[in-house]
Design an enzyme around this catalytic site. Structure first.
Site, mmCIF file in Angstrom:
data_model
loop_
_atom_site.group_PDB
_atom_site.id
_atom_site.type_symbol
_atom_site.label_atom_id
_atom_site.label_comp_id
_atom_site.label_asym_id
_atom_site.label_seq_id
_atom_site.Cartn_x
_atom_site.Cartn_y
_atom_site.Cartn_z
ATOM 1 N N LYS A 77 0.837 -1.214 0.000
ATOM 2 C CA LYS A 77 0.000 0.000 0.000
ATOM 3 C C LYS A 77 0.869 1.260 0.000
ATOM 4 C CE LYS A 77 -1.986 -1.158 3.925
ATOM 5 N NZ LYS A 77 -1.477 -2.464 4.342
ATOM 6 N N ARG A 89 -9.326 0.653 8.813
ATOM 7 C CA ARG A 89 -8.858 -0.689 9.179
ATOM 8 C C ARG A 89 -9.894 -1.455 9.981
ATOM 9 N NH1 ARG A 89 -3.052 0.312 8.702
ATOM 10 N NH2 ARG A 89 -1.843 -1.582 8.952
ATOM 11 N N ARG A 92 12.171 -5.795 5.135
ATOM 12 C CA ARG A 92 12.139 -4.356 5.436
ATOM 13 C C ARG A 92 12.681 -4.098 6.847
ATOM 14 N NH1 ARG A 92 6.549 -1.095 5.005
ATOM 15 N NH2 ARG A 92 6.060 -2.334 6.839
ATOM 16 N N ARG A 138 11.935 -0.397 12.133
ATOM 17 C CA ARG A 138 10.576 -0.514 12.702
ATOM 18 C C ARG A 138 10.488 -1.762 13.566
ATOM 19 N NH1 ARG A 138 5.822 0.493 8.337
ATOM 20 N NH2 ARG A 138 4.761 -0.810 9.863
ATOM 21 N N ARG A 175 0.068 -9.162 13.528
ATOM 22 C CA ARG A 175 -0.500 -8.098 12.682
ATOM 23 C C ARG A 175 -1.387 -8.714 11.601
ATOM 24 N NH1 ARG A 175 4.855 -5.262 10.878
ATOM 25 N NH2 ARG A 175 3.547 -4.003 9.521
HETATM 26 P P1 B4P Z 1 4.162 -1.760 2.215
HETATM 27 O O1 B4P Z 1 3.253 -2.764 1.644
HETATM 28 O O2 B4P Z 1 4.299 -0.498 1.550
HETATM 29 O O3 B4P Z 1 3.689 -1.679 3.740
HETATM 30 P P2 B4P Z 1 2.219 -1.272 4.135
HETATM 31 O O4 B4P Z 1 1.272 -2.386 3.793
HETATM 32 O O5 B4P Z 1 1.906 0.072 3.554
HETATM 33 O O6 B4P Z 1 2.354 -0.974 5.652
HETATM 34 P P3 B4P Z 1 1.938 -1.708 7.010
HETATM 35 O O7 B4P Z 1 0.562 -2.284 6.917
HETATM 36 O O8 B4P Z 1 3.062 -2.563 7.424
HETATM 37 O O9 B4P Z 1 1.973 -0.564 8.058
HETATM 38 P P4 B4P Z 1 1.109 0.659 8.507
HETATM 39 O O10 B4P Z 1 2.114 1.732 8.517
HETATM 40 O O11 B4P Z 1 -0.136 0.913 7.721
HETATM 41 O O12 B4P Z 1 5.601 -2.312 2.285
HETATM 42 C C1 B4P Z 1 5.962 -3.575 2.739
HETATM 43 C C2 B4P Z 1 7.278 -4.031 2.138
HETATM 44 O O13 B4P Z 1 7.021 -4.732 0.939
HETATM 45 C C3 B4P Z 1 8.248 -2.904 1.761
HETATM 46 O O14 B4P Z 1 9.539 -3.256 2.175
HETATM 47 C C4 B4P Z 1 8.163 -2.820 0.263
HETATM 48 O O15 B4P Z 1 9.362 -2.404 -0.339
HETATM 49 C C5 B4P Z 1 7.837 -4.246 -0.115
HETATM 50 N N1 B4P Z 1 7.070 -4.342 -1.349
HETATM 51 C C6 B4P Z 1 6.084 -3.514 -1.758
HETATM 52 N N2 B4P Z 1 5.608 -3.900 -2.960
HETATM 53 C C7 B4P Z 1 6.304 -5.027 -3.320
HETATM 54 C C8 B4P Z 1 6.263 -5.912 -4.451
HETATM 55 N N3 B4P Z 1 5.413 -5.719 -5.472
HETATM 56 N N4 B4P Z 1 7.109 -6.968 -4.479
HETATM 57 C C9 B4P Z 1 7.982 -7.171 -3.451
HETATM 58 N N5 B4P Z 1 8.072 -6.371 -2.347
HETATM 59 C C10 B4P Z 1 7.237 -5.303 -2.292
HETATM 60 O O16 B4P Z 1 0.620 0.245 9.995
HETATM 61 C C11 B4P Z 1 1.530 -0.031 11.049
HETATM 62 C C12 B4P Z 1 0.762 -0.131 12.378
HETATM 63 O O17 B4P Z 1 0.122 1.139 12.671
HETATM 64 C C13 B4P Z 1 -0.381 -1.133 12.444
HETATM 65 O O18 B4P Z 1 0.052 -2.436 12.766
HETATM 66 C C14 B4P Z 1 -1.252 -0.520 13.574
HETATM 67 O O19 B4P Z 1 -0.734 -0.817 14.859
HETATM 68 C C15 B4P Z 1 -1.125 0.971 13.360
HETATM 69 N N6 B4P Z 1 -2.200 1.526 12.520
HETATM 70 C C16 B4P Z 1 -2.026 2.106 11.302
HETATM 71 N N7 B4P Z 1 -3.218 2.501 10.799
HETATM 72 C C17 B4P Z 1 -4.171 2.165 11.714
HETATM 73 C C18 B4P Z 1 -5.589 2.270 11.745
HETATM 74 N N8 B4P Z 1 -6.262 2.833 10.718
HETATM 75 N N9 B4P Z 1 -6.271 1.791 12.832
HETATM 76 C C19 B4P Z 1 -5.614 1.240 13.849
HETATM 77 N N10 B4P Z 1 -4.264 1.080 13.885
HETATM 78 C C20 B4P Z 1 -3.537 1.530 12.822
#
Ligand code: B4P
Length: 190
Positions: free
Chosen positions: A14, A89, A128, A134, A146
């Site tokens: 995302k 979420r 990552r 992190r 998670r």
């Molecule tokens: P991303 O895929 O970009 O990570 P994310 O889903 O955006 O983030 P995540 O869900 O972990 O965290 P968030 O900050 O929202 O990247 C993952 C990895 O994959 C990267 O290293 C990237 O390079 C790699 N990648 C991407 N695309 C790829 C591909 N095509 N092929 C291979 N590799 C690839 O949330 C963190 C915490 O915040 C949650 O656990 C929660 O505690 C809290 N939180 C956030 N929002 C909340 C909400 N709305 N309500 C309650 N708690 C919340």
């Protein structure tokens, strides 16, 4: 106005796709994860509270993240549109977002979900975690927690948007550009 919800489990891509979408469409990026990490790095009271939950792989309370989003929407009144990344979420967050956007007469255009299996998610997040600093990416047990939180509390949000005919899902495995192309194809159908 283009208001997009990017959806998927932790590590689905995302954040990665959001960066490309902002560049292409000039949208404001609202990532609740980034906003919360900002609060943590500033050492605010909210950040201290959120850190305990995030480090343990749990969701932060709905009222906290809904308040943060409401504040950001108010602060960006002239935006062309928004990308909601990692929000909503829970179904309660999705309902609150509809209410907030209704008052601005700017509904959600659609939700795009990235589908990635659990093994791939775990591998991406651990990779990552090697240099992101992190704590929630460093520990396989926290990553699994998670993913469980996602399955229990977040996956039902897809049904909320399906009920409004606003849900589309794509394969989140492949190159970043292939996935970006699939997202753009959906956006051009709006
Ligand atoms: P991303 O895929 O970009 O990570 P994310 O889903 O955006 O983030 P995540 O869900 O972990 O965290 P968030 O900050 O929202 O990247 C993952 C990895 O994959 C990267 O290293 C990237 O390079 C790699 N990648 C991407 N695309 C790829 C591909 N095509 N092929 C291979 N590799 C690839 O949330 C963190 C915490 O915040 C949650 O656990 C929660 O505690 C809290 N939180 C956030 N929002 C909340 C909400 N709305 N309500 C309650 N708690 C919340």
């Amino acid at each position: 106005m283009l208001n997009l919800v990017l959806f998927g489990p932790p590590g689905a891509g995302k954040g990665t796709q959001s960066q490309k979408l902002i560049e292409k469409y000039g949208l404001i990026h609202l990532s609740t994860g980034d906003i919360l990490r900002g609060e943590i790095s500033q050492g605010t009271e909210l950040g201290l509270e959120a850190k305990k939950l995030m480090d343990d792989g749990k969701l932060v309370p709905d009222a906290v993240v809904i308040g943060m989003i409401s504040h950001k929407l108010d602060a960006n009144k002239d935006a062309k549109g928004f990308i909601f990344d990692g929000f909503p979420r829970t179904v309660a967050q999705a309902e609150a977002l509809d209410t907030l956007l209704e008052s601005k007469n700017a509904p959600i255009s659609g939700m795009i979900a990235l589908e990635v299996n659990d093994d791939e998610l775990e591998q991406r997040l651990l990779l990552r975690g090697k240099d992101s600093g992190r704590p929630d990416d460093a520990n396989p047990e926290v990553i699994r927690k998670r993913i469980k939180e996602y399955n229990d509390k977040t996956a039902p949000v897809a049904g909320f948007y399906q009920g409004q005919n606003k849900y589309k899902s794509i394969n989140g495995i492949g190159s970043v550009n292939e996935i970006f192309d699939a997202i753009n194809a959906i956006i051009s159908s709006y």
